[in-house]
Motif scaffolding. Structure first.
Motif, PDB file in Angstrom:
ATOM      1  N   GLN A  26       0.829  -1.205   0.000  1.00 27.34           N
ATOM      2  CA  GLN A  26       0.000   0.000   0.000  1.00 27.34           C
ATOM      3  C   GLN A  26       0.865   1.257   0.000  1.00 27.34           C
ATOM      4  O   GLN A  26       0.588   2.216   0.712  1.00 27.34           O
ATOM      5  N   TYR A  49      -0.916   4.359   2.205  1.00 26.50           N
ATOM      6  CA  TYR A  49      -2.349   4.595   2.380  1.00 26.50           C
ATOM      7  C   TYR A  49      -2.983   3.464   3.173  1.00 26.50           C
ATOM      8  O   TYR A  49      -2.423   2.379   3.298  1.00 26.50           O
ATOM      9  N   TRP A  51      -6.964   1.629   4.012  1.00 25.37           N
ATOM     10  CA  TRP A  51      -8.367   1.515   3.625  1.00 25.37           C
ATOM     11  C   TRP A  51      -9.254   1.893   4.809  1.00 25.37           C
ATOM     12  O   TRP A  51      -8.834   1.812   5.964  1.00 25.37           O
ATOM     13  N   PRO A  52     -10.489   2.299   4.555  1.00 26.11           N
ATOM     14  CA  PRO A  52     -11.392   2.648   5.654  1.00 26.11           C
ATOM     15  C   PRO A  52     -11.513   1.548   6.710  1.00 26.11           C
ATOM     16  O   PRO A  52     -11.549   1.839   7.905  1.00 26.11           O
ATOM     17  N   SER A  53     -11.539   0.305   6.300  1.00 28.79           N
ATOM     18  CA  SER A  53     -11.657  -0.788   7.271  1.00 28.79           C
ATOM     19  C   SER A  53     -10.435  -0.842   8.196  1.00 28.79           C
ATOM     20  O   SER A  53     -10.562  -1.164   9.386  1.00 28.79           O
ATOM     21  N   GLU A  54      -9.255  -0.521   7.668  1.00 33.69           N
ATOM     22  CA  GLU A  54      -8.049  -0.490   8.502  1.00 33.69           C
ATOM     23  C   GLU A  54      -8.108   0.669   9.500  1.00 33.69           C
ATOM     24  O   GLU A  54      -7.719   0.526  10.661  1.00 33.69           O
ATOM     25  N   SER A  80     -19.360   2.239  -2.903  1.00 31.71           N
ATOM     26  CA  SER A  80     -18.297   1.503  -3.593  1.00 31.71           C
ATOM     27  C   SER A  80     -17.662   2.293  -4.731  1.00 31.71           C
ATOM     28  O   SER A  80     -16.557   1.970  -5.155  1.00 31.71           O
ATOM     29  N   THR A  83     -14.290   7.828  -4.506  1.00 33.53           N
ATOM     30  CA  THR A  83     -12.839   7.896  -4.707  1.00 33.53           C
ATOM     31  C   THR A  83     -12.133   8.525  -3.519  1.00 33.53           C
ATOM     32  O   THR A  83     -10.905   8.604  -3.494  1.00 33.53           O
ATOM     33  N   HIS A  85     -12.795   9.490   1.028  1.00 35.58           N
ATOM     34  CA  HIS A  85     -13.684   9.318   2.163  1.00 35.58           C
ATOM     35  C   HIS A  85     -13.243  10.207   3.306  1.00 35.58           C
ATOM     36  O   HIS A  85     -12.082  10.564   3.430  1.00 35.58           O
TER      37      HIS A  85
END
Length: 91
Positions: A26, A49, A51-54, A80, A83, A85
């Protein structure tokens, strides 16, 4: 997962944008390169970078919970095809 883009080409100067993306780590490694009679100038940028879940997991480990998530600064819905958040966490 890499590219070179000529950002600006003049008779006495060339500016290039070079990027390498490693999805396994990443990481984005980018360099803005200027070539001119004065020499070569490198402006490197390295980004990792998440992800939102991380981010949600890191927040939960820190004792925070997700309060809101949007697809941008104008509070558009996050889905989904987003681009970007914006995530808001609180206790």
């Amino acid at each position: 997962d890499q590219y070179v883009n000529a950002e600006n080409i003049k008779v006495d100067q060339v500016r290039l944008d070079l990027l390498r993306h490693d999805p396994a780590t990443q990481m984005l490694e980018e360099s803005h390169v200027s070539l001119s009679q004065a020499g070569v100038r490198l402006n490197p940028v390295v980004q990792r970078y998440a992800w939102p879940s991380e981010l949600d997991l890191m927040a939960r480990i820190a004792g925070l919970r997700l309060r809101e998530r949007w697809g941008g600064w104008n509070r558009e819905p996050f889905n989904s095809s987003s681009t970007a958040h914006v995530s808001v966490y609180g206790r």
